[in-house]
Motif scaffolding. Structure first.
Motif, mmCIF file in Angstrom:
data_model
loop_
_atom_site.group_PDB
_atom_site.id
_atom_site.type_symbol
_atom_site.label_atom_id
_atom_site.label_comp_id
_atom_site.label_asym_id
_atom_site.label_seq_id
_atom_site.Cartn_x
_atom_site.Cartn_y
_atom_site.Cartn_z
ATOM 1 N N MET A 92 0.464 -1.413 0.154
ATOM 2 C CA MET A 92 -0.022 0.038 0.027
ATOM 3 C C MET A 92 0.461 1.557 -0.059
ATOM 4 O O MET A 92 1.914 1.198 0.940
ATOM 5 C CB MET A 92 -1.228 0.344 1.536
ATOM 6 C CG MET A 92 -1.861 -1.389 1.254
ATOM 7 S SD MET A 92 -3.220 -1.495 0.059
ATOM 8 C CE MET A 92 -4.388 -0.449 0.651
ATOM 9 N N PRO A 129 -8.479 1.023 -3.286
ATOM 10 C CA PRO A 129 -9.176 -0.514 -3.803
ATOM 11 C C PRO A 129 -10.447 0.190 -3.393
ATOM 12 O O PRO A 129 -10.532 0.755 -2.282
ATOM 13 C CB PRO A 129 -8.314 -1.171 -2.882
ATOM 14 C CG PRO A 129 -7.315 -0.109 -2.067
ATOM 15 C CD PRO A 129 -6.865 0.555 -2.739
ATOM 16 N N SER A 154 -3.674 1.179 -3.973
ATOM 17 C CA SER A 154 -3.061 -0.102 -3.657
ATOM 18 C C SER A 154 -1.486 -0.336 -4.654
ATOM 19 O O SER A 154 -1.209 0.554 -6.150
ATOM 20 C CB SER A 154 -4.170 -1.917 -4.379
ATOM 21 O OG SER A 154 -3.293 -2.353 -4.861
ATOM 22 N N SER A 156 0.090 -3.223 -6.029
ATOM 23 C CA SER A 156 0.494 -4.446 -6.098
ATOM 24 C C SER A 156 1.585 -4.623 -6.917
ATOM 25 O O SER A 156 1.554 -3.793 -7.512
ATOM 26 C CB SER A 156 -0.496 -5.587 -6.735
ATOM 27 O OG SER A 156 -1.185 -4.536 -7.476
#
Length: 181
Positions: A92, A129, A154, A156
């Motif tokens: 994050m 998100p 987010s 990722s």
């Protein structure tokens, strides 16, 4: 000559802000005798290059924006203390700010405005998100003076890294060049 004086003044001002002893070392010259009070080195020892001092990392200055940018965010958007932090082991990215003027800061908390975080170095555009039971990972209540607000993007794949300069966009609001802490 005048240019050199101005440049020198800026160097001293920057050193005063940083708090190091930059002015005392700025004009230091190397000599065969070494630093004051040390004996001269002779023979093969004189030809070996001196090891450079280790770099000092100043993390306390990492996320700061320029004074001009601070004045802009305070005057136009009614916010200050903009920070972007690498959190949750990099999964994050958290953007936070403090509200000075709730009326000016209201567009940042608008639920309809979709926030994005852009990292030009990594070539990514992150979004906030939507969690199933929690909703969006951002605060969207009516802003109040002196309160800090945040939103989490987010990350990722951990494409955005500490030290990257990012852009945060929320509706018409845009904050350029904030360094990820």
């Amino acid at each position: 000559m005048r240019y050199q004086i101005v440049r020198l003044s800026l160097a001293f001002a920057a050193a005063a802000c940083i708090g190091g002893n930059f002015p005392s070392t700025m004009f230091a010259q190397s000599s065969a005798s070494g630093p004051v009070g040390t004996p001269a080195v002779s023979g093969s020892q004189a030809s070996t290059p001196a090891k450079p001092a280790p770099a000092v990392r100043r993390t306390d200055l990492a996320g700061r924006v320029s004074r001009q940018a601070q004045m802009y965010y305070e005057g136009i958007w009614g916010i200050d203390s903009l920070k972007v932090k690498y959190t949750e082991s990099g999964e994050m990215i958290r953007f936070s700010y403090r509200v000075l003027d709730p009326d000016k800061a209201a567009p940042l908390n608008d639920k309809k405005a979709e926030p994005t975080l852009i990292d030009p170095q990594a070539g990514v555009k992150l979004v906030v998100p939507q969690m199933e039971k929690v909703g969006k990972l951002r605060q969207s209540s009516t802003p109040k003076t002196g309160m800090s607000y945040w939103m989490a993007f987010s990350n990722s794949g951990r494409r955005v890294r500490p030290g990257d300069r990012v852009i945060v966009e929320i509706g018409h609001f845009r904050a350029d060049g904030i360094i990820v802490e």
